[in-house]
Enzyme design. Sequence first.
Site, mmCIF file in Angstrom:
data_model
loop_
_atom_site.group_PDB
_atom_site.id
_atom_site.type_symbol
_atom_site.label_atom_id
_atom_site.label_comp_id
_atom_site.label_asym_id
_atom_site.label_seq_id
_atom_site.Cartn_x
_atom_site.Cartn_y
_atom_site.Cartn_z
ATOM 1 N N HIS A 263 32.666 136.486 82.806
ATOM 2 C CA HIS A 263 31.803 136.606 81.626
ATOM 3 C C HIS A 263 32.514 137.366 80.494
ATOM 4 O O HIS A 263 32.613 136.870 79.374
ATOM 5 C CB HIS A 263 30.508 137.328 82.030
ATOM 6 C CG HIS A 263 29.533 137.537 80.915
ATOM 7 N ND1 HIS A 263 28.452 136.720 80.736
ATOM 8 C CD2 HIS A 263 29.487 138.443 79.905
ATOM 9 C CE1 HIS A 263 27.763 137.126 79.668
ATOM 10 N NE2 HIS A 263 28.378 138.173 79.145
ATOM 11 N N GLU A 264 33.018 138.545 80.816
ATOM 12 C CA GLU A 264 33.645 139.357 79.762
ATOM 13 C C GLU A 264 34.922 138.694 79.255
ATOM 14 O O GLU A 264 35.255 138.797 78.072
ATOM 15 C CB GLU A 264 33.912 140.784 80.252
ATOM 16 C CG GLU A 264 32.669 141.561 80.690
ATOM 17 C CD GLU A 264 31.544 141.614 79.646
ATOM 18 O OE1 GLU A 264 31.839 141.550 78.437
ATOM 19 O OE2 GLU A 264 30.357 141.690 80.048
ATOM 20 N N HIS A 267 34.053 136.371 76.518
ATOM 21 C CA HIS A 267 33.925 137.090 75.235
ATOM 22 C C HIS A 267 35.322 137.396 74.677
ATOM 23 O O HIS A 267 35.573 137.261 73.485
ATOM 24 C CB HIS A 267 33.212 138.437 75.449
ATOM 25 C CG HIS A 267 31.726 138.345 75.599
ATOM 26 N ND1 HIS A 267 30.917 137.774 74.660
ATOM 27 C CD2 HIS A 267 30.895 138.789 76.594
ATOM 28 C CE1 HIS A 267 29.635 137.876 75.054
ATOM 29 N NE2 HIS A 267 29.612 138.475 76.229
ATOM 30 N N GLU A 293 27.607 135.091 73.133
ATOM 31 C CA GLU A 293 27.109 134.880 74.501
ATOM 32 C C GLU A 293 27.356 133.448 74.975
ATOM 33 O O GLU A 293 27.530 133.208 76.169
ATOM 34 C CB GLU A 293 25.618 135.213 74.581
ATOM 35 C CG GLU A 293 25.341 136.688 74.735
ATOM 36 C CD GLU A 293 25.976 137.308 75.975
ATOM 37 O OE1 GLU A 293 25.885 136.711 77.066
ATOM 38 O OE2 GLU A 293 26.587 138.384 75.844
HETATM 39 ZN ZN ZN Z 1 27.887 139.059 77.278
#
Ligand code: ZN
Length: 499
Positions: A263-264, A267, A293
Amino acid sequence: MNPYIEQLDGLDRRLSAIGFCESLVFWDAATLAPKNSVKNRGLALEEMAELYYTIFITDETKELLTNLERTKDSLPELTRVKYQFFKEMFEQIACIPVNEYAAFSNLKTQSSAAWEEAKKTKDFSIFEPFLQQVIDFQRKYIRYRNLGGHPYNTLLQDYERGLTVEVADTFFEQLKEVIVPLLKRISEKNMTIPSPFTDVKFDIEGQKAFSDKILDKMNFNKDSGIIAESVHPFTLNLNRDDVRITTAYQEDYALSSIYSTIHECGHGLYEQNIGEELGFSKIATGTTMGIHESQSRIYENNIGRSEAFWNSYYHLLKEQFPEQLKETNALDCFRASNDVKASLIRTEADELTYSLHIMIRYELEKAIFEGALEAKDLPAAWDAKYEEYLGLSPADDSEGILQDVHWSEGLFGYFPSYALGSAYACQFEAAMNREFGFYEAVAADNLGRINEWLKENIHRYGSTKTPAEIIEGATGESFNPSYFTDYLVNKYSKLYALT
Ligand code: ZN
Protein backbone atom coordinates in the site's frame (compact mmCIF):
# COMPACT_ATOMS: atom_id res chain seq x y z
CA MET A 1 9.53 37.76 -19.28
CA ASN A 2 6.53 38.39 -17.04
CA PRO A 3 8.13 39.43 -13.68
CA TYR A 4 5.30 37.84 -11.72
CA ILE A 5 6.39 34.37 -12.79
CA GLU A 6 9.69 34.72 -10.97
CA GLN A 7 7.96 36.22 -7.95
CA LEU A 8 5.51 33.30 -7.78
CA ASP A 9 8.33 30.76 -8.14
CA GLY A 10 10.26 32.47 -5.33
CA LEU A 11 7.25 32.35 -3.01
CA ASP A 12 6.67 28.72 -3.98
CA ARG A 13 10.28 27.85 -3.09
CA ARG A 14 10.11 29.52 0.31
CA LEU A 15 6.82 27.86 1.26
CA SER A 16 8.04 24.51 -0.05
CA ALA A 17 11.17 24.84 2.09
CA ILE A 18 9.14 25.41 5.27
CA GLY A 19 6.84 22.53 4.33
CA PHE A 20 9.91 20.36 3.81
CA CYS A 21 11.18 21.12 7.33
CA GLU A 22 7.76 20.58 8.92
CA SER A 23 7.50 17.22 7.17
CA LEU A 24 10.89 16.14 8.49
CA VAL A 25 9.77 16.99 12.02
CA PHE A 26 6.67 14.88 11.43
CA TRP A 27 8.80 11.99 10.13
CA ASP A 28 11.01 12.20 13.19
CA ALA A 29 7.98 12.28 15.52
CA ALA A 30 6.48 9.17 13.91
CA THR A 31 9.64 7.09 13.75
CA LEU A 32 12.29 8.01 16.33
CA ALA A 33 11.52 10.91 18.66
CA PRO A 34 11.20 10.13 22.40
CA LYS A 35 7.92 10.44 24.28
CA ASN A 36 8.84 13.63 26.11
CA SER A 37 9.62 15.49 22.89
CA VAL A 38 5.96 16.41 22.44
CA LYS A 39 5.81 19.71 24.32
CA ASN A 40 8.68 21.49 22.63
CA ARG A 41 7.93 19.98 19.24
CA GLY A 42 4.48 21.55 19.59
CA LEU A 43 6.07 24.96 20.26
CA ALA A 44 8.51 24.56 17.36
CA LEU A 45 5.72 23.64 14.96
CA GLU A 46 3.60 26.55 16.20
CA GLU A 47 6.45 28.95 15.39
CA MET A 48 6.95 27.34 11.98
CA ALA A 49 3.25 27.60 11.20
CA GLU A 50 3.38 31.29 12.09
CA LEU A 51 6.43 31.76 9.88
CA TYR A 52 4.64 30.02 6.99
CA TYR A 53 1.62 32.22 7.48
CA THR A 54 3.53 35.51 7.72
CA ILE A 55 5.54 34.76 4.57
CA PHE A 56 2.47 33.72 2.62
CA ILE A 57 -0.45 35.83 3.82
CA THR A 58 0.76 39.33 2.99
CA ASP A 59 -0.40 42.32 0.95
CA GLU A 60 2.46 41.54 -1.40
CA THR A 61 1.06 38.06 -2.14
CA LYS A 62 -2.39 39.53 -2.62
CA GLU A 63 -0.99 42.00 -5.12
CA LEU A 64 0.97 39.25 -6.87
CA LEU A 65 -2.18 37.15 -7.25
CA THR A 66 -4.08 40.13 -8.63
CA ASN A 67 -1.30 40.76 -11.17
CA LEU A 68 -1.22 37.11 -12.19
CA GLU A 69 -4.98 37.15 -12.65
CA ARG A 70 -4.67 40.24 -14.84
CA THR A 71 -1.94 38.71 -17.04
CA LYS A 72 -3.37 35.17 -16.90
CA ASP A 73 -3.81 34.74 -20.65
CA SER A 74 -0.16 35.39 -21.46
CA LEU A 75 1.21 33.05 -18.77
CA PRO A 76 2.87 29.74 -19.61
CA GLU A 77 0.57 26.79 -18.89
CA LEU A 78 2.51 25.61 -15.83
CA THR A 79 2.46 29.07 -14.22
CA ARG A 80 -1.25 29.42 -14.87
CA VAL A 81 -1.91 26.14 -13.09
CA LYS A 82 0.41 27.12 -10.26
CA TYR A 83 -1.32 30.48 -9.91
CA GLN A 84 -4.70 28.78 -9.58
CA PHE A 85 -3.28 26.41 -6.99
CA PHE A 86 -1.78 29.24 -4.94
CA LYS A 87 -4.94 31.30 -5.17
CA GLU A 88 -6.94 28.46 -3.61
CA MET A 89 -4.28 27.87 -0.97
CA PHE A 90 -4.29 31.59 -0.13
CA GLU A 91 -8.07 31.62 0.30
CA GLN A 92 -7.90 28.55 2.54
CA ILE A 93 -5.43 30.14 4.95
CA ALA A 94 -5.99 33.91 4.72
CA CYS A 95 -9.45 33.65 6.28
CA ILE A 96 -7.95 32.36 9.56
CA PRO A 97 -6.35 34.88 11.98
CA VAL A 98 -2.62 34.22 12.31
CA ASN A 99 -2.66 33.47 16.05
CA GLU A 100 -5.43 30.89 15.61
CA TYR A 101 -3.65 29.30 12.64
CA ALA A 102 -0.41 28.87 14.63
CA ALA A 103 -2.18 27.76 17.83
CA PHE A 104 -4.00 25.04 15.89
CA SER A 105 -0.67 23.59 14.80
CA ASN A 106 0.34 23.28 18.45
CA LEU A 107 -3.08 21.89 19.40
CA LYS A 108 -2.68 19.09 16.84
CA THR A 109 0.65 18.04 18.36
CA GLN A 110 -0.80 17.95 21.88
CA SER A 111 -3.98 16.27 20.73
CA SER A 112 -2.09 13.50 18.90
CA ALA A 113 -0.10 12.78 22.03
CA ALA A 114 -3.30 12.69 24.12
CA TRP A 115 -4.90 10.33 21.60
CA GLU A 116 -1.91 8.00 21.77
CA GLU A 117 -2.09 7.89 25.55
CA ALA A 118 -5.89 7.42 25.50
CA LYS A 119 -5.60 4.58 23.01
CA LYS A 120 -2.92 2.85 25.03
CA THR A 121 -4.89 3.10 28.28
CA LYS A 122 -8.27 2.56 26.55
CA ASP A 123 -9.52 5.74 28.16
CA PHE A 124 -11.42 8.11 25.86
CA SER A 125 -11.70 10.77 28.59
CA ILE A 126 -7.98 11.62 28.12
CA PHE A 127 -8.60 12.51 24.48
CA GLU A 128 -12.09 14.01 24.72
CA PRO A 129 -11.21 17.64 25.64
CA PHE A 130 -8.61 17.80 22.84
CA LEU A 131 -11.00 16.30 20.33
CA GLN A 132 -13.62 18.90 21.28
CA GLN A 133 -11.09 21.71 20.73
CA VAL A 134 -10.12 20.28 17.33
CA ILE A 135 -13.80 20.08 16.34
CA ASP A 136 -14.38 23.65 17.57
CA PHE A 137 -11.50 24.88 15.45
CA GLN A 138 -12.85 23.11 12.36
CA ARG A 139 -16.29 24.64 12.91
CA LYS A 140 -14.72 28.05 13.20
CA TYR A 141 -12.72 27.42 10.03
CA ILE A 142 -15.92 26.55 8.16
CA ARG A 143 -17.45 29.86 9.28
CA TYR A 144 -14.32 31.80 8.31
CA ARG A 145 -14.26 30.18 4.85
CA ASN A 146 -17.93 31.00 4.38
CA LEU A 147 -18.41 28.94 1.23
CA GLY A 148 -22.13 28.36 1.77
CA GLY A 149 -23.81 25.00 1.19
CA HIS A 150 -23.47 22.12 3.62
CA PRO A 151 -20.88 23.02 6.29
CA TYR A 152 -19.06 19.67 5.84
CA ASN A 153 -18.43 20.49 2.14
CA THR A 154 -15.68 22.92 3.16
CA LEU A 155 -13.72 20.13 4.82
CA LEU A 156 -14.40 17.52 2.14
CA GLN A 157 -13.01 19.81 -0.53
CA ASP A 158 -9.74 20.30 1.27
CA TYR A 159 -9.01 16.60 0.64
CA GLU A 160 -10.84 15.94 -2.60
CA ARG A 161 -11.35 18.94 -4.82
CA GLY A 162 -14.93 18.99 -6.07
CA LEU A 163 -16.35 16.61 -3.45
CA THR A 164 -19.60 17.65 -1.74
CA VAL A 165 -22.00 15.97 0.69
CA GLU A 166 -24.46 15.55 -2.19
CA VAL A 167 -21.90 13.66 -4.32
CA ALA A 168 -20.62 11.62 -1.39
CA ASP A 169 -24.15 10.68 -0.25
CA THR A 170 -24.97 9.30 -3.69
CA PHE A 171 -21.65 7.46 -3.90
CA PHE A 172 -22.01 5.81 -0.50
CA GLU A 173 -25.64 4.96 -1.17
CA GLN A 174 -24.58 3.11 -4.33
CA LEU A 175 -21.89 1.22 -2.40
CA LYS A 176 -24.27 0.34 0.41
CA GLU A 177 -26.83 -1.11 -2.00
CA VAL A 178 -24.24 -3.56 -3.31
CA ILE A 179 -22.04 -4.28 -0.31
CA VAL A 180 -24.67 -4.91 2.37
CA PRO A 181 -26.57 -7.70 0.50
CA LEU A 182 -23.30 -9.17 -0.80
CA LEU A 183 -21.92 -9.37 2.71
CA LYS A 184 -25.15 -11.00 3.88
CA ARG A 185 -24.93 -13.69 1.20
CA ILE A 186 -21.30 -14.39 2.06
CA SER A 187 -22.08 -14.64 5.77
CA GLU A 188 -24.92 -17.08 5.07
CA LYS A 189 -22.46 -19.38 3.27
CA ASN A 190 -20.68 -19.76 6.58
CA MET A 191 -17.45 -20.80 4.86
CA THR A 192 -14.25 -21.19 6.83
CA ILE A 193 -11.19 -20.11 4.88
CA PRO A 194 -8.03 -21.73 6.23
CA SER A 195 -5.19 -19.21 6.49
CA PRO A 196 -1.46 -19.94 6.22
CA PHE A 197 -0.92 -16.79 8.26
CA THR A 198 -2.72 -17.53 11.51
CA ASP A 199 -1.26 -19.53 14.40
CA VAL A 200 2.19 -19.35 12.76
CA LYS A 201 5.03 -17.00 13.56
CA PHE A 202 6.88 -15.27 10.73
CA ASP A 203 10.13 -13.78 12.04
CA ILE A 204 10.53 -10.05 11.49
CA GLU A 205 13.86 -10.37 9.64
CA GLY A 206 12.25 -12.66 7.08
CA GLN A 207 9.33 -10.26 6.66
CA LYS A 208 11.77 -7.42 6.08
CA ALA A 209 13.57 -9.40 3.42
CA PHE A 210 10.28 -10.20 1.66
CA SER A 211 9.20 -6.53 1.85
CA ASP A 212 12.46 -5.58 0.24
CA LYS A 213 11.91 -7.97 -2.67
CA ILE A 214 8.37 -6.71 -3.22
CA LEU A 215 9.60 -3.11 -3.34
CA ASP A 216 11.97 -4.15 -6.13
CA LYS A 217 9.22 -5.96 -8.01
CA MET A 218 7.10 -2.79 -7.76
CA ASN A 219 10.00 -0.70 -9.11
CA PHE A 220 10.37 1.46 -6.00
CA ASN A 221 13.52 3.51 -6.52
CA LYS A 222 15.65 2.93 -3.42
CA ASP A 223 18.05 5.72 -4.34
CA SER A 224 15.14 8.14 -4.05
CA GLY A 225 13.25 6.50 -1.22
CA ILE A 226 13.56 4.51 2.00
CA ILE A 227 11.38 2.22 4.08
CA ALA A 228 11.27 2.44 7.88
CA GLU A 229 8.99 1.22 10.66
CA SER A 230 6.22 3.06 12.52
CA VAL A 231 3.17 2.03 14.53
CA HIS A 232 0.84 3.35 11.80
CA PRO A 233 2.29 2.91 8.32
CA PHE A 234 2.36 6.08 6.20
CA THR A 235 4.12 7.76 3.31
CA LEU A 236 6.00 11.02 3.60
CA ASN A 237 6.37 12.81 0.31
CA LEU A 238 9.24 15.25 0.70
CA ASN A 239 9.79 15.35 -3.06
CA ARG A 240 10.24 12.96 -5.98
CA ASP A 241 13.84 12.26 -4.99
CA ASP A 242 13.14 11.69 -1.31
CA VAL A 243 10.10 9.52 -0.63
CA ARG A 244 9.82 7.83 2.76
CA ILE A 245 7.45 5.02 3.50
CA THR A 246 6.90 3.01 6.65
CA THR A 247 5.44 -0.35 7.47
CA ALA A 248 4.69 -2.23 10.71
CA TYR A 249 5.76 -5.84 11.24
CA GLN A 250 3.81 -8.27 13.43
CA GLU A 251 5.34 -11.65 14.05
CA ASP A 252 1.98 -13.35 14.40
CA TYR A 253 0.30 -11.68 11.40
CA ALA A 254 2.61 -11.38 8.41
CA LEU A 255 -0.20 -10.50 5.97
CA SER A 256 -0.60 -7.16 7.72
CA SER A 257 2.97 -6.00 6.98
CA ILE A 258 2.88 -7.40 3.45
CA TYR A 259 -0.16 -5.29 2.57
CA SER A 260 1.09 -2.23 4.46
CA THR A 261 4.32 -2.33 2.46
CA ILE A 262 2.50 -2.74 -0.86
CA HIS A 263 0.00 0.00 0.00
CA GLU A 264 2.60 2.56 1.05
CA CYS A 265 4.82 1.67 -1.89
CA GLY A 266 1.85 2.49 -4.17
CA HIS A 267 1.76 5.98 -2.60
CA GLY A 268 5.54 6.17 -2.91
CA LEU A 269 5.56 5.33 -6.62
CA TYR A 270 3.10 8.14 -7.28
CA GLU A 271 5.49 10.63 -5.68
CA GLN A 272 8.63 9.23 -7.30
CA ASN A 273 7.06 9.45 -10.76
CA ILE A 274 6.01 13.10 -10.53
CA GLY A 275 7.29 15.04 -13.55
CA GLU A 276 10.75 16.45 -12.96
CA GLU A 277 9.71 19.66 -14.73
CA LEU A 278 7.45 20.52 -11.77
CA GLY A 279 10.63 21.14 -9.72
CA PHE A 280 10.80 21.87 -5.98
CA SER A 281 7.24 23.09 -5.72
CA LYS A 282 3.98 22.86 -3.80
CA ILE A 283 2.41 21.42 -6.94
CA ALA A 284 5.02 18.64 -7.26
CA THR A 285 3.00 16.17 -5.20
CA GLY A 286 -0.07 13.96 -5.61
CA THR A 287 -3.14 15.98 -6.53
CA THR A 288 -5.61 14.89 -3.82
CA MET A 289 -6.00 12.24 -1.16
CA GLY A 290 -8.59 10.36 -3.24
CA ILE A 291 -6.27 10.03 -6.23
CA HIS A 292 -3.39 9.19 -3.88
CA GLU A 293 -5.42 6.41 -2.30
CA SER A 294 -6.30 5.07 -5.74
CA GLN A 295 -2.58 4.55 -6.31
CA SER A 296 -1.97 2.73 -3.05
CA ARG A 297 -5.13 0.68 -3.41
CA ILE A 298 -4.65 -0.42 -6.97
CA TYR A 299 -1.40 -2.04 -5.79
CA GLU A 300 -2.71 -3.29 -2.46
CA ASN A 301 -6.08 -4.65 -3.63
CA ASN A 302 -6.48 -4.94 -7.38
CA ILE A 303 -2.94 -6.31 -7.76
CA GLY A 304 -1.85 -7.53 -4.32
CA ARG A 305 -5.03 -9.41 -3.46
CA SER A 306 -5.35 -11.05 -6.86
CA GLU A 307 -4.71 -14.68 -7.73
CA ALA A 308 -2.21 -13.53 -10.39
CA PHE A 309 -0.17 -11.75 -7.72
CA TRP A 310 0.09 -14.80 -5.52
CA ASN A 311 0.90 -17.02 -8.49
CA SER A 312 3.73 -14.65 -9.40
CA TYR A 313 5.22 -13.92 -6.00
CA TYR A 314 4.31 -16.77 -3.68
CA HIS A 315 7.67 -18.42 -4.38
CA LEU A 316 9.47 -15.37 -2.94
CA LEU A 317 7.57 -15.71 0.32
CA LYS A 318 8.15 -19.44 0.40
CA GLU A 319 11.89 -18.97 -0.12
CA GLN A 320 11.87 -16.80 2.98
CA PHE A 321 9.61 -19.03 5.07
CA PRO A 322 9.92 -22.64 3.86
CA GLU A 323 8.97 -24.10 7.24
CA GLN A 324 5.92 -21.92 7.89
CA LEU A 325 4.56 -22.46 4.37
CA LYS A 326 5.44 -26.15 4.09
CA GLU A 327 1.89 -27.32 3.53
CA THR A 328 0.37 -24.38 1.70
CA ASN A 329 0.31 -22.92 -1.80
CA ALA A 330 -0.37 -19.69 -3.72
CA LEU A 331 -4.11 -20.35 -3.83
CA ASP A 332 -4.30 -20.62 -0.03
CA CYS A 333 -2.60 -17.23 0.28
CA PHE A 334 -4.92 -15.71 -2.29
CA ARG A 335 -7.98 -16.97 -0.45
CA ALA A 336 -6.66 -15.97 2.96
CA SER A 337 -5.99 -12.44 1.76
CA ASN A 338 -9.63 -12.15 0.68
CA ASP A 339 -11.35 -13.68 3.66
CA VAL A 340 -14.48 -11.61 4.27
CA LYS A 341 -15.45 -11.03 7.88
CA ALA A 342 -17.28 -8.21 9.61
CA SER A 343 -14.66 -6.77 11.97
CA LEU A 344 -14.02 -3.82 14.24
CA ILE A 345 -10.68 -2.47 12.97
CA ARG A 346 -10.68 -0.50 9.72
CA THR A 347 -7.03 -1.04 8.81
CA GLU A 348 -7.36 -4.82 9.13
CA ALA A 349 -10.68 -5.03 7.26
CA ASP A 350 -11.09 -7.03 4.06
CA GLU A 351 -11.64 -5.28 0.77
CA LEU A 352 -15.42 -5.77 0.81
CA THR A 353 -16.29 -4.56 4.31
CA TYR A 354 -13.65 -1.79 4.26
CA SER A 355 -16.01 0.77 2.73
CA LEU A 356 -18.54 0.20 5.52
CA HIS A 357 -15.91 1.38 8.01
CA ILE A 358 -15.51 4.52 5.91
CA MET A 359 -19.25 5.08 5.67
CA ILE A 360 -19.51 5.01 9.46
CA ARG A 361 -16.86 7.71 9.79
CA TYR A 362 -18.40 9.76 6.99
CA GLU A 363 -21.82 9.73 8.63
CA LEU A 364 -20.39 10.66 12.03
CA GLU A 365 -18.35 13.54 10.61
CA LYS A 366 -21.33 14.82 8.69
CA ALA A 367 -23.39 14.77 11.91
CA ILE A 368 -20.61 16.58 13.83
CA PHE A 369 -20.58 19.46 11.36
CA GLU A 370 -24.35 19.60 11.19
CA GLY A 371 -24.02 20.28 14.93
CA ALA A 372 -25.73 17.04 15.98
CA LEU A 373 -22.77 15.47 17.81
CA GLU A 374 -20.08 16.71 20.24
CA ALA A 375 -16.91 14.91 21.32
CA LYS A 376 -18.60 13.47 24.41
CA ASP A 377 -21.36 11.87 22.29
CA LEU A 378 -18.99 10.15 19.88
CA PRO A 379 -18.14 6.83 21.61
CA ALA A 380 -21.81 5.87 21.90
CA ALA A 381 -22.60 7.08 18.37
CA TRP A 382 -19.63 5.11 17.07
CA ASP A 383 -20.71 1.90 18.77
CA ALA A 384 -24.28 2.27 17.50
CA LYS A 385 -23.07 2.65 13.89
CA TYR A 386 -20.85 -0.45 14.15
CA GLU A 387 -23.81 -2.39 15.46
CA GLU A 388 -25.96 -1.13 12.58
CA TYR A 389 -23.51 -1.73 9.71
CA LEU A 390 -21.36 -4.61 10.90
CA GLY A 391 -23.37 -6.18 13.70
CA LEU A 392 -20.50 -5.76 16.16
CA SER A 393 -19.79 -3.78 19.31
CA PRO A 394 -16.28 -2.82 20.39
CA ALA A 395 -15.25 -4.20 23.78
CA ASP A 396 -13.49 -0.91 24.57
CA ASP A 397 -12.74 2.47 22.97
CA SER A 398 -9.29 1.47 21.71
CA GLU A 399 -10.93 -0.94 19.27
CA GLY A 400 -13.72 1.57 18.77
CA ILE A 401 -13.52 5.31 18.43
CA LEU A 402 -9.84 5.55 19.41
CA GLN A 403 -8.52 3.31 16.63
CA ASP A 404 -7.72 6.00 14.05
CA VAL A 405 -5.18 8.79 14.33
CA HIS A 406 -7.00 11.16 11.91
CA TRP A 407 -9.29 13.16 14.18
CA SER A 408 -6.47 13.87 16.64
CA GLU A 409 -4.61 15.55 13.80
CA GLY A 410 -7.60 17.56 12.66
CA LEU A 411 -8.07 15.48 9.52
CA PHE A 412 -11.85 15.79 9.26
CA GLY A 413 -13.08 15.23 5.70
CA TYR A 414 -10.21 12.85 4.92
CA PHE A 415 -11.90 9.44 5.35
CA PRO A 416 -14.13 9.46 2.25
CA SER A 417 -10.99 9.62 0.08
CA TYR A 418 -10.18 6.02 1.09
CA ALA A 419 -13.42 4.69 -0.40
CA LEU A 420 -13.17 6.99 -3.40
CA GLY A 421 -9.60 5.76 -3.95
CA SER A 422 -10.79 2.13 -4.11
CA ALA A 423 -13.43 3.13 -6.64
CA TYR A 424 -11.05 5.21 -8.80
CA ALA A 425 -8.60 2.27 -8.75
CA CYS A 426 -11.19 -0.03 -10.32
CA GLN A 427 -11.95 2.50 -13.03
CA PHE A 428 -8.20 2.78 -13.80
CA GLU A 429 -7.88 -1.01 -13.87
CA ALA A 430 -10.72 -1.21 -16.42
CA ALA A 431 -9.05 1.47 -18.57
CA MET A 432 -5.75 -0.45 -18.54
CA ASN A 433 -7.59 -3.62 -19.46
CA ARG A 434 -8.81 -1.93 -22.62
CA GLU A 435 -5.17 -1.31 -23.59
CA PHE A 436 -3.42 -4.44 -22.34
CA GLY A 437 -4.08 -7.40 -20.09
CA PHE A 438 -3.88 -6.02 -16.55
CA TYR A 439 -3.81 -9.39 -14.80
CA GLU A 440 -1.66 -10.89 -17.54
CA ALA A 441 0.96 -8.26 -16.69
CA VAL A 442 0.77 -9.23 -13.00
CA ALA A 443 0.95 -12.93 -13.85
CA ALA A 444 3.98 -12.31 -16.08
CA ASP A 445 5.82 -10.55 -13.22
CA ASN A 446 5.63 -7.33 -15.24
CA LEU A 447 4.38 -4.72 -12.77
CA GLY A 448 6.52 -2.26 -14.74
CA ARG A 449 3.87 -2.21 -17.47
CA ILE A 450 1.24 -1.07 -14.97
CA ASN A 451 3.59 1.42 -13.35
CA GLU A 452 4.34 2.90 -16.76
CA TRP A 453 0.63 3.44 -17.49
CA LEU A 454 0.03 5.02 -14.10
CA LYS A 455 3.05 7.28 -14.55
CA GLU A 456 1.94 8.37 -18.01
CA ASN A 457 -1.72 8.97 -17.12
CA ILE A 458 -1.62 10.03 -13.47
CA HIS A 459 1.69 10.33 -11.63
CA ARG A 460 3.60 12.74 -13.81
CA TYR A 461 0.96 15.46 -13.52
CA GLY A 462 1.42 15.97 -9.76
CA SER A 463 -1.13 18.58 -8.63
CA THR A 464 -1.49 20.24 -12.02
CA LYS A 465 -4.81 18.50 -12.66
CA THR A 466 -7.96 18.05 -10.58
CA PRO A 467 -9.25 14.52 -9.80
CA ALA A 468 -11.99 14.96 -12.41
CA GLU A 469 -9.41 15.92 -15.07
CA ILE A 470 -7.15 13.00 -14.14
CA ILE A 471 -9.99 10.47 -14.31
CA GLU A 472 -11.35 11.87 -17.55
CA GLY A 473 -7.89 11.99 -19.15
CA ALA A 474 -6.86 8.51 -18.02
CA THR A 475 -10.11 6.64 -18.65
CA GLY A 476 -11.97 8.74 -21.24
CA GLU A 477 -15.03 9.16 -19.02
CA SER A 478 -16.09 10.82 -15.80
CA PHE A 479 -16.03 9.08 -12.43
CA ASN A 480 -18.26 6.00 -12.42
CA PRO A 481 -18.51 4.00 -9.17
CA SER A 482 -20.05 1.03 -11.03
CA TYR A 483 -16.54 -0.16 -11.92
CA PHE A 484 -15.94 -0.66 -8.22
CA THR A 485 -19.25 -2.32 -7.39
CA ASP A 486 -18.98 -4.61 -10.45
CA TYR A 487 -15.46 -5.54 -9.42
CA LEU A 488 -16.63 -6.45 -5.90
CA VAL A 489 -19.57 -8.50 -7.16
CA ASN A 490 -17.40 -10.42 -9.66
CA LYS A 491 -14.56 -11.04 -7.30
CA TYR A 492 -16.58 -12.22 -4.32
CA SER A 493 -19.14 -14.19 -6.32
CA LYS A 494 -16.27 -16.30 -7.62
CA LEU A 495 -14.46 -16.56 -4.30
CA TYR A 496 -17.56 -17.58 -2.41
CA ALA A 497 -19.22 -19.50 -5.22
CA LEU A 498 -22.35 -17.36 -5.07
CA THR A 499 -24.86 -18.12 -7.75
ZN1 ZN B 1 -3.01 5.22 2.00
